[in-house]
Write a protein that holds these residues in place. Structure first.
Motif, PDB file in Angstrom:
ATOM      1  N   VAL A 154       0.843  -1.195   0.000  1.00 50.62           N
ATOM      2  CA  VAL A 154       0.000   0.000   0.000  1.00 50.62           C
ATOM      3  C   VAL A 154       0.879   1.246   0.000  1.00 50.62           C
ATOM      4  CG1 VAL A 154      -1.777   1.305   1.232  1.00 50.62           C
ATOM      5  CG2 VAL A 154      -1.825  -1.205   1.251  1.00 50.62           C
ATOM      6  N   VAL A 155       0.686   2.091  -1.008  1.00 51.04           N
ATOM      7  CA  VAL A 155       1.402   3.367  -1.113  1.00 51.04           C
ATOM      8  C   VAL A 155       0.418   4.489  -0.791  1.00 51.04           C
ATOM      9  CG1 VAL A 155       2.571   4.967  -2.675  1.00 51.04           C
ATOM     10  CG2 VAL A 155       3.060   2.509  -2.805  1.00 51.04           C
ATOM     11  N   ASN A 156       0.792   5.357   0.117  1.00 54.10           N
ATOM     12  CA  ASN A 156      -0.069   6.459   0.528  1.00 54.10           C
ATOM     13  C   ASN A 156       0.176   7.664  -0.368  1.00 54.10           C
ATOM     14  OD1 ASN A 156      -1.412   8.586   1.845  1.00 54.10           O
ATOM     15  ND2 ASN A 156      -1.144   7.602   3.840  1.00 54.10           N
ATOM     16  N   LEU A 157      -0.773   7.963  -1.253  1.00 55.53           N
ATOM     17  CA  LEU A 157      -0.590   9.092  -2.170  1.00 55.53           C
ATOM     18  C   LEU A 157      -0.628  10.423  -1.436  1.00 55.53           C
ATOM     19  CD1 LEU A 157      -2.451   8.346  -5.538  1.00 55.53           C
ATOM     20  CD2 LEU A 157      -0.006   8.374  -5.049  1.00 55.53           C
ATOM     21  N   THR A 158      -1.262  10.472  -0.276  1.00 58.71           N
ATOM     22  CA  THR A 158      -1.244  11.703   0.515  1.00 58.71           C
ATOM     23  C   THR A 158       0.191  12.079   0.873  1.00 58.71           C
ATOM     24  OG1 THR A 158      -3.416  11.216   1.464  1.00 58.71           O
ATOM     25  CG2 THR A 158      -2.046  12.802   2.637  1.00 58.71           C
ATOM     26  N   ASP A 159       0.968  11.088   1.297  1.00 52.99           N
ATOM     27  CA  ASP A 159       2.371  11.338   1.636  1.00 52.99           C
ATOM     28  C   ASP A 159       3.185  11.670   0.387  1.00 52.99           C
ATOM     29  OD1 ASP A 159       1.770  10.827   4.258  1.00 52.99           O
ATOM     30  OD2 ASP A 159       2.495   8.754   4.234  1.00 52.99           O
ATOM     31  N   VAL A 160       2.947  10.926  -0.685  1.00 54.49           N
ATOM     32  CA  VAL A 160       3.689  11.146  -1.928  1.00 54.49           C
ATOM     33  C   VAL A 160       3.502  12.577  -2.420  1.00 54.49           C
ATOM     34  CG1 VAL A 160       3.875  10.505  -4.364  1.00 54.49           C
ATOM     35  CG2 VAL A 160       3.609   8.719  -2.626  1.00 54.49           C
ATOM     36  N   LEU A 161       2.260  13.067  -2.330  1.00 48.86           N
ATOM     37  CA  LEU A 161       1.926  14.395  -2.853  1.00 48.86           C
ATOM     38  C   LEU A 161       2.146  15.504  -1.837  1.00 48.86           C
ATOM     39  CD1 LEU A 161      -1.374  13.330  -4.653  1.00 48.86           C
ATOM     40  CD2 LEU A 161       0.816  13.849  -5.752  1.00 48.86           C
ATOM     41  N   ILE A 173       6.470   7.222  -9.439  1.00 48.56           N
ATOM     42  CA  ILE A 173       6.245   7.032  -8.002  1.00 48.56           C
ATOM     43  C   ILE A 173       6.819   5.689  -7.562  1.00 48.56           C
ATOM     44  CG2 ILE A 173       4.467   6.679  -6.237  1.00 48.56           C
ATOM     45  CD1 ILE A 173       2.716   8.664  -7.826  1.00 48.56           C
ATOM     46  N   ILE A 174       6.565   4.642  -8.355  1.00 48.47           N
ATOM     47  CA  ILE A 174       7.059   3.310  -8.018  1.00 48.47           C
ATOM     48  C   ILE A 174       8.579   3.259  -8.093  1.00 48.47           C
ATOM     49  CG2 ILE A 174       7.077   0.882  -8.700  1.00 48.47           C
ATOM     50  CD1 ILE A 174       4.504   1.830  -7.362  1.00 48.47           C
ATOM     51  N   VAL A 175       9.153   3.850  -9.137  1.00 46.33           N
ATOM     52  CA  VAL A 175      10.608   3.820  -9.306  1.00 46.33           C
ATOM     53  C   VAL A 175      11.295   4.616  -8.202  1.00 46.33           C
ATOM     54  CG1 VAL A 175      12.510   4.580 -10.790  1.00 46.33           C
ATOM     55  CG2 VAL A 175      10.558   3.381 -11.781  1.00 46.33           C
ATOM     56  N   ASP A 176      10.700   5.735  -7.765  1.00 40.88           N
ATOM     57  CA  ASP A 176      11.284   6.513  -6.664  1.00 40.88           C
ATOM     58  C   ASP A 176      11.318   5.691  -5.384  1.00 40.88           C
ATOM     59  OD1 ASP A 176      11.708   8.658  -8.287  1.00 40.88           O
ATOM     60  OD2 ASP A 176       9.962   9.803  -7.620  1.00 40.88           O
ATOM     61  N   ILE A 177      10.301   4.848  -5.192  1.00 43.11           N
ATOM     62  CA  ILE A 177      10.257   3.999  -4.005  1.00 43.11           C
ATOM     63  C   ILE A 177      11.200   2.814  -4.151  1.00 43.11           C
ATOM     64  CG2 ILE A 177       8.774   2.440  -2.649  1.00 43.11           C
ATOM     65  CD1 ILE A 177       6.445   4.346  -3.249  1.00 43.11           C
ATOM     66  N   ASN A 178      11.210   2.224  -5.346  1.00 42.63           N
ATOM     67  CA  ASN A 178      12.043   1.049  -5.607  1.00 42.63           C
ATOM     68  C   ASN A 178      12.743   1.197  -6.955  1.00 42.63           C
ATOM     69  OD1 ASN A 178      13.245  -1.429  -5.901  1.00 42.63           O
ATOM     70  ND2 ASN A 178      11.368  -2.626  -5.871  1.00 42.63           N
ATOM     71  N   PRO A 179      13.948   1.784  -6.987  1.00 40.91           N
ATOM     72  CA  PRO A 179      14.667   2.018  -8.247  1.00 40.91           C
ATOM     73  C   PRO A 179      14.908   0.748  -9.061  1.00 40.91           C
ATOM     74  CG  PRO A 179      15.683   3.232  -6.445  1.00 40.91           C
ATOM     75  CD  PRO A 179      14.667   2.312  -5.828  1.00 40.91           C
ATOM     76  N   GLU A 180      14.864  -0.420  -8.438  1.00 36.72           N
ATOM     77  CA  GLU A 180      15.092  -1.665  -9.169  1.00 36.72           C
ATOM     78  C   GLU A 180      14.005  -1.933 -10.202  1.00 36.72           C
ATOM     79  OE1 GLU A 180      17.733  -3.730  -9.024  1.00 36.72           O
ATOM     80  OE2 GLU A 180      18.623  -2.174  -7.765  1.00 36.72           O
ATOM     81  N   ARG A 181      12.845  -1.236 -10.073  1.00 42.40           N
ATOM     82  CA  ARG A 181      11.757  -1.434 -11.025  1.00 42.40           C
ATOM     83  C   ARG A 181      11.990  -0.672 -12.317  1.00 42.40           C
ATOM     84  NH1 ARG A 181       9.160  -5.801  -9.787  1.00 42.40           N
ATOM     85  NH2 ARG A 181       7.746  -5.153 -11.457  1.00 42.40           N
ATOM     86  N   SER A 182      13.050   0.119 -12.387  1.00 45.35           N
ATOM     87  CA  SER A 182      13.332   0.918 -13.577  1.00 45.35           C
ATOM     88  C   SER A 182      14.205   0.144 -14.559  1.00 45.35           C
ATOM     89  CB  SER A 182      14.026   2.217 -13.169  1.00 45.35           C
ATOM     90  OG  SER A 182      14.268   3.032 -14.285  1.00 45.35           O
ATOM     91  N   ILE A 183      14.394   0.732 -15.732  1.00 44.51           N
ATOM     92  CA  ILE A 183      15.313   0.164 -16.708  1.00 44.51           C
ATOM     93  C   ILE A 183      16.713   0.161 -16.105  1.00 44.51           C
ATOM     94  CG2 ILE A 183      16.252   0.403 -19.034  1.00 44.51           C
ATOM     95  CD1 ILE A 183      13.816   2.105 -19.724  1.00 44.51           C
ATOM     96  N   SER A 184      17.437  -0.914 -16.275  1.00 44.89           N
ATOM     97  CA  SER A 184      18.764  -1.016 -15.679  1.00 44.89           C
ATOM     98  C   SER A 184      19.843  -1.020 -16.758  1.00 44.89           C
ATOM     99  CB  SER A 184      18.871  -2.294 -14.838  1.00 44.89           C
ATOM    100  OG  SER A 184      20.172  -2.428 -14.328  1.00 44.89           O
ATOM    101  N   VAL A 185      20.535   0.102 -16.863  1.00 43.29           N
ATOM    102  CA  VAL A 185      21.652   0.174 -17.798  1.00 43.29           C
ATOM    103  C   VAL A 185      22.774  -0.743 -17.335  1.00 43.29           C
ATOM    104  CG1 VAL A 185      23.349   1.704 -18.875  1.00 43.29           C
ATOM    105  CG2 VAL A 185      21.038   2.542 -18.400  1.00 43.29           C
ATOM    106  N   GLU A 186      22.901  -0.898 -16.010  1.00 42.14           N
ATOM    107  CA  GLU A 186      23.975  -1.737 -15.464  1.00 42.14           C
ATOM    108  C   GLU A 186      23.848  -3.181 -15.925  1.00 42.14           C
ATOM    109  OE1 GLU A 186      26.630  -0.639 -13.866  1.00 42.14           O
ATOM    110  OE2 GLU A 186      25.794   1.362 -14.222  1.00 42.14           O
TER     111      GLU A 186
END
Length: 283
Positions: free
Chosen positions: A68-75, A149-162
Motif C-alpha cells: 500500500v502506497v499512501n498518495l497523501t504522503d507522496v503528494l 512514483i514506483i521507481v522513486d520507491i524502488n529504483p530496481e523497477r526501472s530500466i537497468s543500464v547496469e
C-alpha cells in the motif's frame, strides 16, 4: 469486468482512453483505467518495519499480498480526517500490483489523447511528475506519473543500464531507431540503454503525433528506408498514443513495413489483444 466495459477497453487505435478521477485532499487526479484492476474500500494494513516512508504496509487481497502506497504522503498533502472512508486503487504497473490510498474515487471519463496537454517543464521536474493535464467540466485533472512514483520507491523497477553493461562491450550497429516517449526521464533511460547495447543512432520524439508527422511527411522519400530501421513507442502519450500511432503506420502502404515495438508498463492480457488488433506481432 462487465461485457460492455470489456468491449470499450478492447477497441483498438481510437486514440482514446478512460480516466478514473480520484481525490486527494481538495485536488483532483487521474489514472488510466487500463492500469486499474479494481477499487476497494480501505482495509486494515499490516505495517512493514524499515520500509520506504511512502509505504504504509501490506494488505492481503484474496490470495495476493499487495503493498500500500499512501498518495497523501507522496503528494505532500494532508491526510483525510476519517481514513476509514478512504479508497484503495489496486493498480498493476510492470506486472507489479500496488494499492494506492486515495480519499475518494468520483467517476470515469472517456477522453481523447488530443485533449490531454503535456505539462510544462516546471511541472515535469517536481518530485511527483505529471504525465498530462486534462480539463473536464471546468476542473483541472492532473494525470500522475505512477511509474515514477514506483521507481522513486524502488529504483530496481526501472530500466537497468547496469544489466546491459554486464553483457560486455557491444559492437556499434548502424541501425537507426525512432523513439516516441513523452517522459524526459524515460527518454534518457531508453537512450542510455540502447547506446550501451550498441545502438547509438537514435532520434527521440516527445509524443506519437510528432513522430507520425515526421513519418508521414517523409513517406514518399526513398531515403527513409536508409534513415529508419525500427520504431519504439510508449502507449500513454498526449496528443497521440502509441496504439493509434501504430495503427496509422500499419494502415499506410508506404510505412507499414517498418517494425514497431511498444514499450510500456501496461503489459496485460487486454493490451496483448489490442496490439494484435493494430497489426503488432507477439511472441
Amino acid at each position: 469486468m462487465n461485457e460492455s466495459k470489456q468491449e470499450i477497453l478492447l477497441e483498438t487505435g481510437t486514440n482514446e482512453l478512460e480516466v478514473i478521477v480520484f481525490e486527494v485532499g481538495s485536488y483532483f487526479f487521474g489514472i488510466n483505467v487500463m492500469k486499474v484492476r479494481e477499487i476497494i474500500s480501505a482495509q486494515t494494513i499490516t505495517p512493514i518495519p524499515n520500509s520506504h516512508k511512502h509505504i504504509e504496509g501490506i494488505i492481503r487481497l484474496r490470495d495476493e499480498v499487495i503493498t500500500v502506497v499512501n498518495l497523501t504522503d507522496v503528494l505532500g498533502l494532508e491526510a483525510s480526517e476519517d481514513k476509514s472512508e478512504d479508497k484503495f486503487i489496486i493498480s498493476e504497473l510492470n506486472q507489479l500490483k500496488v494499492a494506492f490510498r486515495v480519499h475518494d474515487v468520483s467517476r470515469i471519463h472517456r477522453v481523447s489523447w488530443q485533449d490531454i496537454q503535456k505539462p510544462n517543464e516546471l511541472a515535469q521536474n517536481v518530485d511527483t511528475a505529471a504525465t498530462g493535464l486534462l480539463k473536464v467540466e471546468d476542473e483541472m485533472i492532473l494525470l500522475l506519473d505512477f511509474e515514477k512514483i514506483i521507481v522513486d520507491i524502488n529504483p530496481e523497477r526501472s530500466i537497468s543500464v547496469e544489466k546491459v553493461k554486464q553483457l560486455g562491450v557491444r559492437e556499434r550497429r548502424n541501425k537507426k531507431i525512432a523513439v516516441a516517449e513523452d517522459s524526459a526521464t524515460l527518454r534518457k533511460l531508453i537512450g542510455d540503454t540502447l547506446r550501451e547495447a550498441g545502438y547509438d543512432q537514435i532520434e527521440f520524439f516527445e509524443d506519437g503525433e510528432s513522430l507520425w508527422n515526421y513519418l508521414y511527411d517523409r513517406k514518399d522519400d526513398p531515403n527513409l528506408v536508409d534513415d529508419l530501421h525500427l520504431i519504439i513507442t510508449d502507449i500513454e502519450m498526449p496528443k497521440m498514443d502509441g496504439h493509434h500511432l501504430t495503427k496509422r503506420i500499419k494502415e499506410n502502404e508506404e510505412l507499414k513495413h517498418f517494425p514497431v515495438i511498444i514499450f510500456s508498463s501496461l503489459i496485460t492480457e487486454t493490451l496483448f489483444y489490442k496490439g494484435k488488433g493494430i497489426g503488432l506481432m507477439h511472441k
